[in-house]
Every structure is written in structure tokens, then in C-alpha cells.
Design a protein around this motif. Structure first.
Motif, mmCIF file in Angstrom:
data_model
loop_
_atom_site.group_PDB
_atom_site.id
_atom_site.type_symbol
_atom_site.label_atom_id
_atom_site.label_comp_id
_atom_site.label_asym_id
_atom_site.label_seq_id
_atom_site.Cartn_x
_atom_site.Cartn_y
_atom_site.Cartn_z
ATOM 1 N N GLY A 17 0.783 -1.235 0.000
ATOM 2 C CA GLY A 17 0.000 0.000 0.000
ATOM 3 C C GLY A 17 0.808 1.275 0.000
ATOM 4 O O GLY A 17 0.258 2.361 -0.232
ATOM 5 N N SER A 18 2.111 1.183 0.250
ATOM 6 C CA SER A 18 2.945 2.380 0.367
ATOM 7 C C SER A 18 2.990 3.200 -0.913
ATOM 8 O O SER A 18 2.756 4.416 -0.903
ATOM 9 N N VAL A 48 -7.784 12.304 -0.051
ATOM 10 C CA VAL A 48 -7.786 11.404 -1.215
ATOM 11 C C VAL A 48 -6.926 10.165 -0.952
ATOM 12 O O VAL A 48 -7.343 9.031 -1.204
ATOM 13 N N SER A 49 -5.715 10.360 -0.427
ATOM 14 C CA SER A 49 -4.806 9.230 -0.253
ATOM 15 C C SER A 49 -5.286 8.256 0.818
ATOM 16 O O SER A 49 -4.957 7.067 0.772
ATOM 17 N N CYS A 50 -6.068 8.738 1.780
ATOM 18 C CA CYS A 50 -6.560 7.851 2.837
ATOM 19 C C CYS A 50 -7.539 6.804 2.306
ATOM 20 O O CYS A 50 -7.765 5.782 2.966
ATOM 21 N N VAL A 51 -8.106 7.045 1.155
ATOM 22 C CA VAL A 51 -8.959 6.029 0.528
ATOM 23 C C VAL A 51 -8.136 4.772 0.251
ATOM 24 O O VAL A 51 -8.632 3.644 0.349
ATOM 25 N N VAL A 52 -6.868 4.971 -0.069
ATOM 26 C CA VAL A 52 -5.955 3.848 -0.316
ATOM 27 C C VAL A 52 -5.307 3.380 0.974
ATOM 28 O O VAL A 52 -5.185 2.176 1.244
ATOM 29 N N ARG A 53 -4.913 4.307 1.815
ATOM 30 C CA ARG A 53 -4.081 3.990 2.970
ATOM 31 C C ARG A 53 -4.812 3.353 4.140
ATOM 32 O O ARG A 53 -4.237 2.530 4.856
ATOM 33 N N PRO A 111 -7.402 1.079 4.443
ATOM 34 C CA PRO A 111 -7.478 -0.389 4.452
ATOM 35 C C PRO A 111 -6.119 -1.043 4.711
ATOM 36 O O PRO A 111 -6.041 -2.064 5.417
ATOM 37 N N VAL A 112 -5.070 -0.463 4.158
ATOM 38 C CA VAL A 112 -3.720 -0.972 4.386
ATOM 39 C C VAL A 112 -3.351 -0.848 5.858
ATOM 40 O O VAL A 112 -2.786 -1.765 6.471
ATOM 41 N N GLU A 113 -3.691 0.284 6.462
ATOM 42 C CA GLU A 113 -3.387 0.524 7.867
ATOM 43 C C GLU A 113 -4.140 -0.444 8.778
ATOM 44 O O GLU A 113 -3.592 -0.945 9.764
ATOM 45 N N ALA A 154 -5.289 -11.248 8.221
ATOM 46 C CA ALA A 154 -5.926 -10.037 8.743
ATOM 47 C C ALA A 154 -6.964 -9.498 7.757
ATOM 48 O O ALA A 154 -8.063 -9.105 8.152
ATOM 49 N N LEU A 155 -6.613 -9.499 6.486
ATOM 50 C CA LEU A 155 -7.545 -9.043 5.452
ATOM 51 C C LEU A 155 -8.766 -9.957 5.387
ATOM 52 O O LEU A 155 -9.920 -9.492 5.396
ATOM 53 N N LYS A 156 -8.520 -11.242 5.340
ATOM 54 C CA LYS A 156 -9.595 -12.222 5.251
ATOM 55 C C LYS A 156 -10.489 -12.182 6.488
ATOM 56 O O LYS A 156 -11.729 -12.216 6.383
#
Length: 273
Positions: A62-63, A104-109, A111-113, A130-132
Motif C-alpha cells: 500500500g505504500s 484522497v490518499s486515505c482512501v488507499v491507505r 485499508p492498508v493501515e 488479517a484481510l480475510k
């Protein structure tokens, strides 16, 4: 302050992606320690020094898109607004551009966090689990728990960090009579990042508590302000600054790497075109 010519859109895209990946991978252990210090289970209960690279896969994945999205938005907003604003008020442009970039970037970050921190805190063994597990127990919306909280944390941080970074670069540039070199930009980024990190630690603490909380708990259903007030009353104000040393250390060193890589890659791309 001297105006710079707008760079092509893909310059901040590539430079931001490289910067985000470099800093997150290089300093991941410090981020893990900070997360565990802030966990309601306590540092040792969340894993102590064991498995400090847990969650690295999600962070690495996600970085690049998170940082690239931020810098594309940030630079685009600056290029659009700078011609409309008096140079003495450019700091307002930097504040606004950084805030929009974070939203805007938090939309990506986010879920990763979520995936990263739940793995770091020992709730899951791997990022995939963790994702599952999050999707199974909370659905897709579970990946965005804490989105508002994260934005609420990042906007004050960016309000401080990016104007300070731009200001320090401008002063250094004026002093030496030429644009700062990537190494100098990295030093400015380190100072700006460390100062911003210290001031916003309580917001980061509350964000971590919300993201790690059980879905039926008070924290999971609360705002960042409510969590700060609750912890302040029940655990003391000092608790809100848990993790401040690794956070400031991580972001100071990270700011040096992040802004240094960003400036170096962007300069390389400008000379290559």
C-alpha cells in the motif's frame, strides 16, 4: 519565494510512490513498536519485540499507491492555486493542498493501515489472514473503520508538516541563492516531520485504539475526540502520548528518507525529460 514550473503529472506519481515504499519498508519495525505501545493489550501483550516485521506485506503493497496519490493531489492543487495567491500566503495553499491530498490518499491507505496494525498487534499472524478475517467479520466497511479518524489525524499533521517543510526549503534556498538539493530537502523534511509527530501523537493514539478495537466495543463506535476524552479520564493524559518516542523517531528519520527520496527522484525525472 521563487516559483517553480509545474512538473508533469507522472513526476510526483513516480517520486511519491518511491518515497512511500522506501520509508515504510525501511522503518517498519519502529512503526510496529509504536503500534504495540498504543494497543489496549499493552506492549508485551501485543507481541513485544517478537515478529516486528508482522504486517510488512500489507505496508509494502500500500505504500506506493498511497504516497503517489497524495503527492499527485498535493502538487496538482499547488500548481492550480499558486498563481491565484500572493506569494506571502503560499503557506495557505500548502495547508489546503496537503489536506486535500490526505483525504484522497486515505482512501488507499486506511485499508492498508487496518490490515497492517491488526497484524502488528498480534490479532492475526499474516497480512492475508488479517484481510480475510476483517472482511469475514465486518465486511468491506471494516476495512474503512477509522477512515474519518485517520483523516482527522492526518489533516492537522499535514497542516503543520508541509508548510514547515516548504518554509524551511524556501529559507534555505533564499540563503544559498539556489534551489535546495535533495539532501537539504530531506533535512527540512526530517525537522518538519518530527515536530508534527510530537504535536499530533494523541490523535495517532486514538486512531490506533479505534482500529484495533473489537467491533462491539466503545472505541469502535466512537469518534477520535470521545476516545481521547475517555482515555484521558480513565488512564491519564500521559497515556495519550504513548509511543511518542518511536513515533517522533520514526517520522523524523522517515521524513528524511521520504522527502529525500521524493526530491531525488523528482529531480532525476525532471532532468530526464
Amino acid at each position: 519565494m521563487r516559483k517553480q514550473q509545474p512538473a508533469p503529472f507522472w513526476n510526483p506519481l513516480i517520486a511519491g510512490g518511491a518515497a512511500g515504499t522506501a520509508v515504510d519498508v525501511a522503518l517498519f519495525p519502529l512503526d510496529t513498536i509504536k503500534t504495540r505501545l498504543q494497543s489496549s493489550r499493552g506492549f508485551w501483550g501485543a507481541g513485544g519485540f517478537r515478529g516486528i516485521y508482522a504486517g510488512l506485506a500489507s505496508a509494502a503493497a500500500g505504500s506506493a499507491p498511497g504516497a503517489a496519490t497524495f503527492f499527485c493531489t498535493y502538487e496538482s492543487m499547488k500548481n492550480a492555486l499558486n498563481p491565484l495567491v500572493d506569494p506571502k500566503r503560499y503557506f495557505l495553499v500548502h495547508m489546503f493542498a496537503a489536506s486535500v491530498g490526505e483525504i484522497v490518499s486515505c482512501v488507499v491507505r486506511v485499508p492498508v493501515e487496518i490490515v497492517k496494525q491488526r497484524t502488528q498487534a498480534g490479532q492475526y499472524v499474516t497480512s492475508y489472514q488479517a484481510l480475510k478475517g476483517t472482511l469475514k467479520s465486518e465486511g468491506f466497511g471494516g476495512l474503512y473503520r477509522g477512515y474519518t479518524t485517520t483523516v482527522f489525524r492526518e489533516i492537522p499533521f499535514s497542516f503543520i508538516q508541509y508548510p514547515v517543510w516548504e518554509f524551511l526549503k524556501a529559507m534555505w534556498s533564499q540563503h544559498q541563492g539556489k534551489d535546495v538539493e535533495p539532501l537539504q530537502g530531506a533535512v527540512c523534511g526530517s525537522i518538519a516531520g518530527g515536530f508534527s509527530a510530537a504535536v499530533t501523537t494523541p490523535l495517532d493514539f486514538a486512531k490506533t485504539r479505534i482500529m484495533l478495537a473489537d467491533k462491539s466495543s466503545f472505541e469502535a463506535r466512537s469518534s477520535i475526540v470521545a476516545v481521547i476524552l475517555k482515555v484521558g479520564r480513565s488512564e491519564g493524559v500521559k497515556k495519550l502520548f504513548s509511543g511518542i518516542v518511536p513515533r517522533v523517531t520514526w517520522i523524523s528519520i522517515g521524513g528524511f528518507i521520504y522527502f529525500g527520496v521524493y526530491e531525488a527522484v523528482r529531480k532525476f525525472l525532471q532532468f530526464s525529460t
